[in-house]
Enzyme design. Structure first.
Site, mmCIF file in Angstrom:
data_model
loop_
_atom_site.group_PDB
_atom_site.id
_atom_site.type_symbol
_atom_site.label_atom_id
_atom_site.label_comp_id
_atom_site.label_asym_id
_atom_site.label_seq_id
_atom_site.Cartn_x
_atom_site.Cartn_y
_atom_site.Cartn_z
ATOM 1 N N SER A 46 -0.797 -0.646 2.165
ATOM 2 C CA SER A 46 -0.615 0.605 1.433
ATOM 3 C C SER A 46 0.610 1.355 1.931
ATOM 4 C CB SER A 46 -1.859 1.486 1.536
ATOM 5 O OG SER A 46 -2.198 1.744 2.879
ATOM 6 N N GLU A 47 0.911 1.263 3.243
ATOM 7 C CA GLU A 47 2.150 1.854 3.771
ATOM 8 C C GLU A 47 2.731 1.025 4.901
ATOM 9 O OE1 GLU A 47 0.372 5.663 1.961
ATOM 10 O OE2 GLU A 47 -0.467 4.256 3.415
ATOM 11 N N THR A 48 4.039 1.085 5.010
ATOM 12 C CA THR A 48 4.810 0.505 6.107
ATOM 13 C C THR A 48 5.770 1.576 6.593
ATOM 14 O OG1 THR A 48 4.676 -1.738 5.195
ATOM 15 C CG2 THR A 48 6.470 -1.296 6.746
#
Length: 304
Positions: A46-48
């Site tokens: 979902s996020e990096t």
């Protein structure tokens, strides 16, 4: 390309693989936007995040946050997970009281919660407004909700934009089966929440997910006050396991309107087999803090 220090961190959980995973590139120097976006899409999380030297003298580090579909000005679980990774890699904050993160929304304070392993971030200022009846009706249809099941609704903006819905029961929250294609077309990220009567929490969670129920039983000190789900189809994420920015804006809204006490806990991720634990508090100065534990699951290097 070069080898860069890298961690994959599970956020909002004391045990690995029950929270929300985050990829953290501990040295993002020299990477352009396209390279960051390409890697974020490849990780399929979902996020990096990419950590960089701060440009503001008051900050300890700077972070850029990417979803598979684009960059975010702020997000909660990447804030806590990036801070966890930075501290674990030897980062030394300038202040004994706070770690200060620089991101596109500005400076965000993070504190260590006394007597726990939790970190908590100061929720950025919230802008909120009433949604249009047309949008609210379209969202309710996409979620499969009746009008009577929506107790309150607000457009929430603390960097990311969310449409927050307070629903009539946790069972309604846990039984949702959204039309994600319809939500993607609407271009609106949706956060839903409902308050638990505590005696009902265990059977409702059990019905939703046996594995999450078993894990919750091993964590007797955590009894959620609210159940939360987050749908972010416009960003390429149908459902986010545990969402700090959403919980931050929900807390600011719900506490201000008397729908929640000044200190409460939220469960998120049950329907995905997770057991996210989020701790919310509004302090005496009116600042809302969003806390949770993080644990590193992968530690090494990445070629970028």
């Amino acid at each position: 390309m070069k080898q860069r220090a890298f961690k994959q961190v599970d956020v909002f959980t004391p045990n690995p693989y029950y929270g929300n995973p985050l990829a953290v590139v501990l040295d993002g120097s020299g990477l352009d936007d396209a390279a960051m976006q390409r890697f974020a899409k490849w990780t399929n999380l979902s996020e990096t995040t990419f950590l960089l030297p701060p440009t503001d003298a008051a900050a300890d580090y700077r972070v850029r946050i990417f979803t598979p579909g684009g960059e975010l000005p702020f997000a909660g679980h990447p804030t806590l997970g990036s801070c966890h990774g930075w501290l674990e890699a030897g980062g030394q904050p300038r202040s004994k009281d706070f770690i200060v993160q620089e991101c596109k929304v500005g400076l965000v304070k993070i504190r260590r919660e006394p007597g726990t392993k939790r970190l908590a971030f100061a929720a950025p200022a919230l802008k909120r407004s009433a949604p249009s009846p047309t949008v609210l009706a379209q969202v309710a249809t996409a979620l499969g909700l009746k009008a009577s099941q929506v107790l309150a609704a607000q457009c929430l903006d603390n960097g990311p934009l969310w449409l927050g819905l307070l629903l009539d029961s946790p069972e309604t929250v846990l039984s949702l089966a959204p039309d994600h294609k319809a939500l993607a077309k609407l271009g609106t990220k949706i956060g839903v929440a409902a308050r638990y009567p505590h005696e009902d929490a265990a059977p409702l969670i059990a019905r939703a997910n046996r594995e999450a129920r078993a894990f919750a039983a091993s964590q007797p000190s955590f009894a959620p006050d609210f159940e939360v789900r987050a749908f972010a189809a416009p960003l390429g994420v149908d459902e986010d396991p545990v969402t700090g920015s959403l919980n931050a804006s929900l807390a600011q809204w719900l506490i201000a309107e008397g729908h929640a006490p000044e200190r409460y806990t939220a469960s998120q991720g049950v329907c995905l087999g997770r057991a996210g634990q989020v701790h919310l508090e509004r302090d005496a100065a009116g600042q809302v803090w969003v806390g949770g534990e993080s644990v590193s699951c992968v530690d090494g290097s990445v070629t970028l």
